[in-house]
Design a protein around this motif. Structure first.
Motif, PDB file in Angstrom:
ATOM      1  N   LEU A   2     -86.244  -0.729 -53.049  1.00  0.00           N
ATOM      2  CA  LEU A   2     -85.071  -1.003 -52.250  1.00  0.00           C
ATOM      3  C   LEU A   2     -84.683  -2.458 -52.325  1.00  0.00           C
ATOM      4  O   LEU A   2     -85.513  -3.331 -52.548  1.00  0.00           O
ATOM      5  N   ARG A  19     -88.689   1.491 -39.651  1.00  0.00           N
ATOM      6  CA  ARG A  19     -87.412   1.945 -40.197  1.00  0.00           C
ATOM      7  C   ARG A  19     -86.909   3.095 -39.343  1.00  0.00           C
ATOM      8  O   ARG A  19     -87.649   4.019 -39.015  1.00  0.00           O
ATOM      9  N   SER A  23     -84.544   9.197 -44.453  1.00  0.00           N
ATOM     10  CA  SER A  23     -83.826   9.742 -45.593  1.00  0.00           C
ATOM     11  C   SER A  23     -82.333   9.628 -45.321  1.00  0.00           C
ATOM     12  O   SER A  23     -81.914   9.470 -44.178  1.00  0.00           O
ATOM     13  N   PHE A  36     -78.285   3.612 -58.380  1.00  0.00           N
ATOM     14  CA  PHE A  36     -78.196   3.359 -56.944  1.00  0.00           C
ATOM     15  C   PHE A  36     -77.442   4.480 -56.260  1.00  0.00           C
ATOM     16  O   PHE A  36     -76.728   5.260 -56.893  1.00  0.00           O
ATOM     17  N   PRO A  39     -74.639   5.181 -49.607  1.00  0.00           N
ATOM     18  CA  PRO A  39     -74.824   6.083 -48.463  1.00  0.00           C
ATOM     19  C   PRO A  39     -73.510   6.673 -47.961  1.00  0.00           C
ATOM     20  O   PRO A  39     -72.474   5.998 -47.926  1.00  0.00           O
ATOM     21  N   ILE A  44     -74.600   2.505 -42.649  1.00  0.00           N
ATOM     22  CA  ILE A  44     -75.498   1.890 -43.631  1.00  0.00           C
ATOM     23  C   ILE A  44     -74.612   1.244 -44.682  1.00  0.00           C
ATOM     24  O   ILE A  44     -73.982   1.922 -45.484  1.00  0.00           O
ATOM     25  N   GLN A  46     -75.359  -1.018 -47.161  1.00  0.00           N
ATOM     26  CA  GLN A  46     -75.893  -1.446 -48.453  1.00  0.00           C
ATOM     27  C   GLN A  46     -76.278  -0.249 -49.308  1.00  0.00           C
ATOM     28  O   GLN A  46     -76.752   0.763 -48.803  1.00  0.00           O
ATOM     29  N   ASP A  47     -76.063  -0.417 -50.615  1.00  0.00           N
ATOM     30  CA  ASP A  47     -76.496   0.614 -51.554  1.00  0.00           C
ATOM     31  C   ASP A  47     -78.012   0.630 -51.629  1.00  0.00           C
ATOM     32  O   ASP A  47     -78.672  -0.375 -51.407  1.00  0.00           O
ATOM     33  N   ILE A  48     -78.556   1.783 -51.973  1.00  0.00           N
ATOM     34  CA  ILE A  48     -79.996   1.960 -52.135  1.00  0.00           C
ATOM     35  C   ILE A  48     -80.278   2.026 -53.631  1.00  0.00           C
ATOM     36  O   ILE A  48     -79.770   2.911 -54.331  1.00  0.00           O
ATOM     37  N   VAL A  66     -81.834  10.860 -50.451  1.00  0.00           N
ATOM     38  CA  VAL A  66     -82.805   9.815 -50.812  1.00  0.00           C
ATOM     39  C   VAL A  66     -83.841   9.725 -49.714  1.00  0.00           C
ATOM     40  O   VAL A  66     -83.499   9.639 -48.527  1.00  0.00           O
ATOM     41  N   ILE A  68     -86.664   7.436 -48.160  1.00  0.00           N
ATOM     42  CA  ILE A  68     -87.075   6.036 -48.151  1.00  0.00           C
ATOM     43  C   ILE A  68     -88.585   5.991 -47.946  1.00  0.00           C
ATOM     44  O   ILE A  68     -89.084   6.441 -46.924  1.00  0.00           O
TER      45      ILE A  68
END
Length: 70
Positions: A2, A19, A23, A36, A39, A44, A46-48, A66, A68
């Motif tokens: 990440l 966290r 997911s 990537f 979301p 959220i 930011q990209d994962i 996804v 986490i």
């Protein structure tokens, strides 16, 4: 895996205590060998980033879940 992990390496005094999200659902993207997920949840922002060995056959613009892990 990440982006958050990269931030923690640059700033070791910061740590994630817990966290809230385990997911998430989002759209899978690949760009010049970088994978990537954007979301679906607008909270959220930011990209994962996904390691190449973890894409599991996902294709461009496909919705994925996804997990986490770290």
């Amino acid at each position: 895996m990440l982006l958050l992990d990269k931030v923690l390496k640059k700033h070791p005094s910061r740590e994630v205590i817990k966290r809230n999200t385990q997911s998430l659902v989002g759209r899978f993207h690949s760009d010049h060998g970088v994978y990537f997920v954007t979301p679906d949840n607008t909270r959220i922002s930011q990209d994962i980033f996904i390691a190449a060995e973890d894409i599991n056959g996902a294709e461009q613009e496909q919705y994925v879940v996804v997990e986490i892990t770290s």
